[in-house]
Write a protein that holds these residues in place. Sequence first.
Motif, PDB file in Angstrom:
ATOM      1  N   THR A 147      10.169   6.816  -0.355  1.00  0.00           N
ATOM      2  CA  THR A 147       8.828   7.390   0.349  1.00  0.00           C
ATOM      3  C   THR A 147       8.079   6.016   0.811  1.00  0.00           C
ATOM      4  OG1 THR A 147       7.815   6.779  -1.848  1.00  0.00           O
ATOM      5  CG2 THR A 147       8.333   9.136  -1.565  1.00  0.00           C
ATOM      6  N   ALA A 148       7.331   6.156   1.749  1.00  0.00           N
ATOM      7  CA  ALA A 148       6.625   4.985   2.441  1.00  0.00           C
ATOM      8  C   ALA A 148       5.284   5.364   3.149  1.00  0.00           C
ATOM      9  CB  ALA A 148       7.502   4.349   3.428  1.00  0.00           C
ATOM     10  N   ARG A 149       4.505   4.559   2.830  1.00  0.00           N
ATOM     11  CA  ARG A 149       2.994   4.696   3.519  1.00  0.00           C
ATOM     12  C   ARG A 149       2.672   3.430   3.996  1.00  0.00           C
ATOM     13  NH1 ARG A 149      -0.044   6.566  -1.986  1.00  0.00           N
ATOM     14  NH2 ARG A 149       0.109   4.442  -3.276  1.00  0.00           N
ATOM     15  N   TYR A 150       1.486   3.358   4.678  1.00  0.00           N
ATOM     16  CA  TYR A 150       0.828   2.206   5.167  1.00  0.00           C
ATOM     17  C   TYR A 150      -0.388   2.630   5.855  1.00  0.00           C
ATOM     18  CZ  TYR A 150       2.410   3.434   9.768  1.00  0.00           C
ATOM     19  OH  TYR A 150       2.550   4.202  10.920  1.00  0.00           O
ATOM     20  N   TYR A 151      -1.301   1.475   5.966  1.00  0.00           N
ATOM     21  CA  TYR A 151      -2.549   1.647   6.851  1.00  0.00           C
ATOM     22  C   TYR A 151      -2.101   1.121   8.250  1.00  0.00           C
ATOM     23  CZ  TYR A 151      -5.240   2.954   2.544  1.00  0.00           C
ATOM     24  OH  TYR A 151      -5.987   3.550   1.602  1.00  0.00           O
ATOM     25  N   ASP A 152      -2.649   1.826   9.080  1.00  0.00           N
ATOM     26  CA  ASP A 152      -2.486   1.536  10.613  1.00  0.00           C
ATOM     27  C   ASP A 152      -3.221   0.246  11.087  1.00  0.00           C
ATOM     28  OD1 ASP A 152      -4.561   2.913  11.063  1.00  0.00           O
ATOM     29  OD2 ASP A 152      -3.746   4.371  12.302  1.00  0.00           O
ATOM     30  N   GLY A 153      -4.395  -0.040  10.371  1.00  0.00           N
ATOM     31  CA  GLY A 153      -5.026  -1.071  10.919  1.00  0.00           C
ATOM     32  C   GLY A 153      -4.734  -2.436  10.291  1.00  0.00           C
ATOM     33  N   SER A 154      -5.292  -3.510  11.007  1.00  0.00           N
ATOM     34  CA  SER A 154      -4.813  -4.805  10.240  1.00  0.00           C
ATOM     35  C   SER A 154      -5.830  -5.190   9.275  1.00  0.00           C
ATOM     36  CB  SER A 154      -5.305  -5.692  11.638  1.00  0.00           C
ATOM     37  OG  SER A 154      -6.697  -5.676  11.958  1.00  0.00           O
ATOM     38  N   ALA A 155      -5.833  -6.165   8.531  1.00  0.00           N
ATOM     39  CA  ALA A 155      -6.435  -6.740   7.393  1.00  0.00           C
ATOM     40  C   ALA A 155      -7.648  -7.604   7.912  1.00  0.00           C
ATOM     41  CB  ALA A 155      -5.692  -7.518   6.439  1.00  0.00           C
ATOM     42  N   ALA A 156      -8.747  -7.327   7.044  1.00  0.00           N
ATOM     43  CA  ALA A 156     -10.074  -8.036   7.184  1.00  0.00           C
ATOM     44  C   ALA A 156      -9.681  -9.617   6.556  1.00  0.00           C
ATOM     45  CB  ALA A 156     -11.126  -7.247   6.511  1.00  0.00           C
ATOM     46  N   ALA A 157     -10.929 -10.396   6.523  1.00  0.00           N
ATOM     47  CA  ALA A 157     -10.928 -11.529   6.033  1.00  0.00           C
ATOM     48  C   ALA A 157     -10.531 -11.701   4.570  1.00  0.00           C
ATOM     49  CB  ALA A 157     -12.112 -12.419   6.449  1.00  0.00           C
ATOM     50  N   ASN A 158     -10.990 -10.600   3.948  1.00  0.00           N
ATOM     51  CA  ASN A 158     -10.696 -10.348   2.402  1.00  0.00           C
ATOM     52  C   ASN A 158      -9.595  -9.815   2.079  1.00  0.00           C
ATOM     53  OD1 ASN A 158     -11.401  -7.805   3.253  1.00  0.00           O
ATOM     54  ND2 ASN A 158     -13.079  -7.384   1.987  1.00  0.00           N
ATOM     55  N   GLY A 159      -9.099  -9.531   3.146  1.00  0.00           N
ATOM     56  CA  GLY A 159      -7.448  -8.971   2.621  1.00  0.00           C
ATOM     57  C   GLY A 159      -7.515  -7.524   2.422  1.00  0.00           C
ATOM     58  N   LEU A 160      -8.559  -6.983   2.736  1.00  0.00           N
ATOM     59  CA  LEU A 160      -8.420  -5.377   2.705  1.00  0.00           C
ATOM     60  C   LEU A 160      -7.989  -4.511   4.124  1.00  0.00           C
ATOM     61  CD1 LEU A 160     -11.665  -4.519   0.600  1.00  0.00           C
ATOM     62  CD2 LEU A 160      -9.153  -5.154  -0.142  1.00  0.00           C
ATOM     63  N   PHE A 161      -7.358  -3.772   4.216  1.00  0.00           N
ATOM     64  CA  PHE A 161      -6.746  -3.156   5.230  1.00  0.00           C
ATOM     65  C   PHE A 161      -7.422  -2.030   5.778  1.00  0.00           C
ATOM     66  CE2 PHE A 161      -3.315  -5.240   3.601  1.00  0.00           C
ATOM     67  CZ  PHE A 161      -2.521  -5.848   4.711  1.00  0.00           C
ATOM     68  N   PHE A 162      -7.736  -1.877   7.137  1.00  0.00           N
ATOM     69  CA  PHE A 162      -8.556  -0.861   7.840  1.00  0.00           C
ATOM     70  C   PHE A 162      -7.613   0.152   8.481  1.00  0.00           C
ATOM     71  CE2 PHE A 162     -11.506  -4.312   7.401  1.00  0.00           C
ATOM     72  CZ  PHE A 162     -12.586  -3.750   6.872  1.00  0.00           C
ATOM     73  N   GLY A 163      -8.305   1.393   8.980  1.00  0.00           N
ATOM     74  CA  GLY A 163      -7.396   2.203   9.809  1.00  0.00           C
ATOM     75  C   GLY A 163      -6.990   3.496   8.860  1.00  0.00           C
ATOM     76  N   GLU A 164      -6.245   4.413   9.253  1.00  0.00           N
ATOM     77  CA  GLU A 164      -6.104   5.798   8.733  1.00  0.00           C
ATOM     78  C   GLU A 164      -4.523   5.421   8.089  1.00  0.00           C
ATOM     79  OE1 GLU A 164      -5.661   8.884  11.432  1.00  0.00           O
ATOM     80  OE2 GLU A 164      -7.593   8.660  11.848  1.00  0.00           O
ATOM     81  N   ARG A 165      -4.427   6.019   6.820  1.00  0.00           N
ATOM     82  CA  ARG A 165      -3.193   5.907   6.196  1.00  0.00           C
ATOM     83  C   ARG A 165      -2.423   7.054   6.459  1.00  0.00           C
ATOM     84  NH1 ARG A 165      -2.477   7.959  -0.117  1.00  0.00           N
ATOM     85  NH2 ARG A 165      -0.404   8.883   0.027  1.00  0.00           N
ATOM     86  N   VAL A 166      -0.968   6.487   6.895  1.00  0.00           N
ATOM     87  CA  VAL A 166       0.085   6.954   7.363  1.00  0.00           C
ATOM     88  C   VAL A 166       1.417   7.235   6.385  1.00  0.00           C
ATOM     89  CG1 VAL A 166       1.910   7.044   9.238  1.00  0.00           C
ATOM     90  CG2 VAL A 166      -0.343   6.230   9.626  1.00  0.00           C
TER      91      VAL A 166
END
Length: 234
Positions: A147-166
């Motif tokens: 099983t594999a998933r990821y957020y398609d966005g890049s990370a902000a300065a605080n290390g949190l990722f943006f974008g939709e979950r895939v």
Amino acid sequence: MKALLRIFRPSRKLVFIIAGVALLGGVSGGAALYIGKDKIFALSAETMNGLSCTDVNLVTIKKQNRVWIRKYIKTEPTDGMTRVKTALRVAKAVYDAQKPDLVQVVVLDTNGPTLRSDIRGRAIGADVVYIPHPDPVLESAEAKTYTARYYDGSAAANGLFFGERVDLPEEEITALNASFKEYSDCIDPIAVAATKGGESKDEKTQEAKEEKPAEGGGHGSAPAVEKAAPDAGH
């Protein structure tokens, strides 16, 4: 007919211009192909197996005669698919080395949290679970090999990722895993620091042995050896 040919016959100057443009385009295209080929090969070598990574934390869980390993790693900023490739490669490397029943690899950003209590939600850029031999009784009724998933966005300065979950389908995950040329683990900063500390200790001890003993019984070298040990320990 000859009159028509004279009408549509291009001038000699126009012919030279067209030939020059064609020649220039061919040369520049060949150069671009030559240079681009190296770049393509370099890019493929770099991203085929994901990126280099660093260990953050490792948790080993023993339950019902099973061994589950959860590994937290971090990478440089990259896209979501490359994070998944990195996690898949590391999961397989961990399994080959330790043969656990389940391997989970969580990918964090370089600026992401390091405490396990903070590693959740959008702090996780990619998450891969590898179960070599799924057991519906011990894992779950819907256990899969991958099983594999990821957020398609890049990370902000605080290390949190943006974008939709895939969530990747298992067929695509299997295909990605089969495309790897090698399976390598991440760099362990603690092991690297220990290695450097050991080398430093050996060098300081050697320097202490080479010091000339002081007068009065040769006690001058002892303080140097005793001082070297605490420094190397830190």
